[in-house]
Design a protein around this motif. Structure first.
Motif, PDB file in Angstrom:
ATOM      1  N   HIS A 215      34.368  29.557  17.131  1.00  0.00           N
ATOM      2  CA  HIS A 215      34.909  29.867  18.468  1.00  0.00           C
ATOM      3  C   HIS A 215      33.923  30.719  19.264  1.00  0.00           C
ATOM      4  O   HIS A 215      33.868  31.947  19.086  1.00  0.00           O
ATOM      5  CB  HIS A 215      36.266  30.577  18.386  1.00  0.00           C
TER       6      HIS A 215
ATOM      7  N   HIS B 162      31.501  30.744  23.302  1.00  0.00           N
ATOM      8  CA  HIS B 162      31.357  30.194  24.651  1.00  0.00           C
ATOM      9  C   HIS B 162      29.863  30.167  24.965  1.00  0.00           C
ATOM     10  O   HIS B 162      29.241  31.223  25.044  1.00  0.00           O
ATOM     11  CB  HIS B 162      32.084  31.063  25.685  1.00  0.00           C
TER      12      HIS B 162
ATOM     13  N   LYS C   5      42.274  23.022  23.583  1.00  0.00           N
ATOM     14  CA  LYS C   5      42.212  24.474  23.768  1.00  0.00           C
ATOM     15  C   LYS C   5      43.342  24.863  24.710  1.00  0.00           C
ATOM     16  O   LYS C   5      43.382  24.448  25.861  1.00  0.00           O
ATOM     17  CB  LYS C   5      40.863  24.884  24.351  1.00  0.00           C
TER      18      LYS C   5
ATOM     19  N   HIS D 135      41.775  34.276  17.831  1.00  0.00           N
ATOM     20  CA  HIS D 135      41.810  35.749  17.948  1.00  0.00           C
ATOM     21  C   HIS D 135      42.849  36.379  17.012  1.00  0.00           C
ATOM     22  O   HIS D 135      43.421  37.422  17.330  1.00  0.00           O
ATOM     23  CB  HIS D 135      42.095  36.225  19.389  1.00  0.00           C
TER      24      HIS D 135
ATOM     25  N   ASP E 228      33.487  34.870  19.351  1.00  0.00           N
ATOM     26  CA  ASP E 228      33.976  34.778  20.728  1.00  0.00           C
ATOM     27  C   ASP E 228      32.872  35.296  21.658  1.00  0.00           C
ATOM     28  O   ASP E 228      33.132  36.009  22.627  1.00  0.00           O
ATOM     29  CB  ASP E 228      35.285  35.573  20.905  1.00  0.00           C
TER      30      ASP E 228
HETATM   31 ZN    ZN Z   1      37.116  32.680  23.562  1.00  0.00          ZN
END
Ligand code: ZN
Length: 326
Positions: free
Chosen positions: A38, A40, A155, A217, A271
């Motif tokens: 996970h 970005h 997502k 998360h 993340d």
């Molecule tokens: Zn994220």
């Protein structure tokens, strides 16, 4: 055995090898290698909604490509990109970065209902779960917005606390989409234990098994009982906020999940974000796992095999295309 495998076995055939859908097309799950589950590569989170994401492309590529190469050189071969529609998803740029770096990259379909629904498009507030699902299935079949690039997972995002009617509808739409596509359902859930268990019950009401669901998360959870309940039900537990400061907590949770016999369901990631808000915010690295956390895991007695589960085998299973029913 899931329904698909059962049908194949009943027909006397061999189940095809599981596949994952990357921005450059399907690949065998067994070929993913070391996967960050996970991250970005870039996003416009915090900016007004836009779809597809608009960027200063030369600046983006100049920032992201060298950094992504450095992470590849540390041993990464696949990145699951969680940037959702309306806060910066841009599959064409992800494919370009994949070509330039050799990394496998997964993008997604779905809507992000966290952050008080600001990234949920107006049509989704009116439409039924079936209508929303039809849009996501169209992206799964035909690719995203004429690019021919297909999503590798769903997502979704939900706000903390009990599911709002909109968030509940998004989870239902995700369940309906999963049943038709086998796309895994990754949900930004965070510390909201209440919502985690509620989501599993919505999925169950549609006949979708917890193993189709990824608790994004989960590292932010405060109590442990819901984490145990979700893990015991078969859900994937994503410990994805790794940075040098959070490592002690990540280690504690990894140990706890190991003690419960659930290490085969745990995913690790940062993340991170290598181009935030059009490059106007400081990037969040996604290399701590390689430079700091793997040595810490070894020191803490995690075996080579266990580390392989966390970084290679688990993400390959979690992100395989497969319909999981009760
Ligand atoms: Zn994220």
């Amino acid at each position: 055995m899931d329904r698909r495998s059962f049908l194949i076995a009943a027909a006397g055939g061999l189940a095809p090898a599981p596949q994952v859908i990357t921005v450059r097309g399907p690949v065998a799950a067994s070929a993913l290698g070391f996967t960050l589950a996970h991250e970005h590569l870039f996003s416009n989170f915090g900016e007004p909604p836009q779809e597809p994401g608009r960027y200063e492309e030369p600046a983006l590529l100049a920032a992201v490509v060298p950094y992504a190469r450095s992470v590849r050189d540390l041993g990464c071969s696949t990145i699951v990109d969680g940037t959702a529609a309306f806060f910066g998803r841009q599959p064409r740029l992800l494919r370009r970065i994949s070509e330039l770096t050799g990394l496998n990259i997964l993008t997604n379909t779905g809507y992000y209902g966290a952050a008080n629904d600001q990234y949920v498009p107006a049509h989704a507030l009116q439409e039924s779960a079936d209508q929303i699902s039809a849009r996501w299935l169209a992206e799964f079949r035909d690719g995203i917005a004429g690019t021919g690039i297909r999503p590798g997972f769903l997502k979704i995002g939900v706000d903390p606390g009990p599911l709002s009617p909109t968030d509940r509808k998004l989870i239902s739409a995700a369940a309906l989409t999963h049943l038709q596509s086998g796309l895994p359902i990754a949900v930004h859930t965070g510390e909201s234990s209440e919502s985690a268990l509620e989501q599993l019950s919505v999925l169950k009401s549609h006949g979708v098994a917890p193993k189709a669901w990824i608790w994004i998360h989960a590292n932010k959870v405060t109590g442990l009982s819901s984490l145990k309940a979700a893990a015991d039900a078969g859900a994937w537990i994503s410990l994805d906020g790794l940075d040098p400061d959070t490592m002690p907590r990540h280690l504690e949770l990894a140990r706890q999940l190991k003690e419960w016999g659930r290490l085969r369901q745990v995913l690790l990631s940062h993340d991170g974000n290598s181009f935030r808000a059009g490059g106007r915010r400081p990037m969040r690295p996604y290399s701590t796992l390689f430079t700091h956390f793997l040595p810490l895991l070894r020191q803490a007695g995690f075996s080579k095999e266990e580390i392989r589960w966390l970084t290679v085998d688990n993400p390959a299973s979690a992100y395989s295309i497969s319909v999981s029913i009760f």
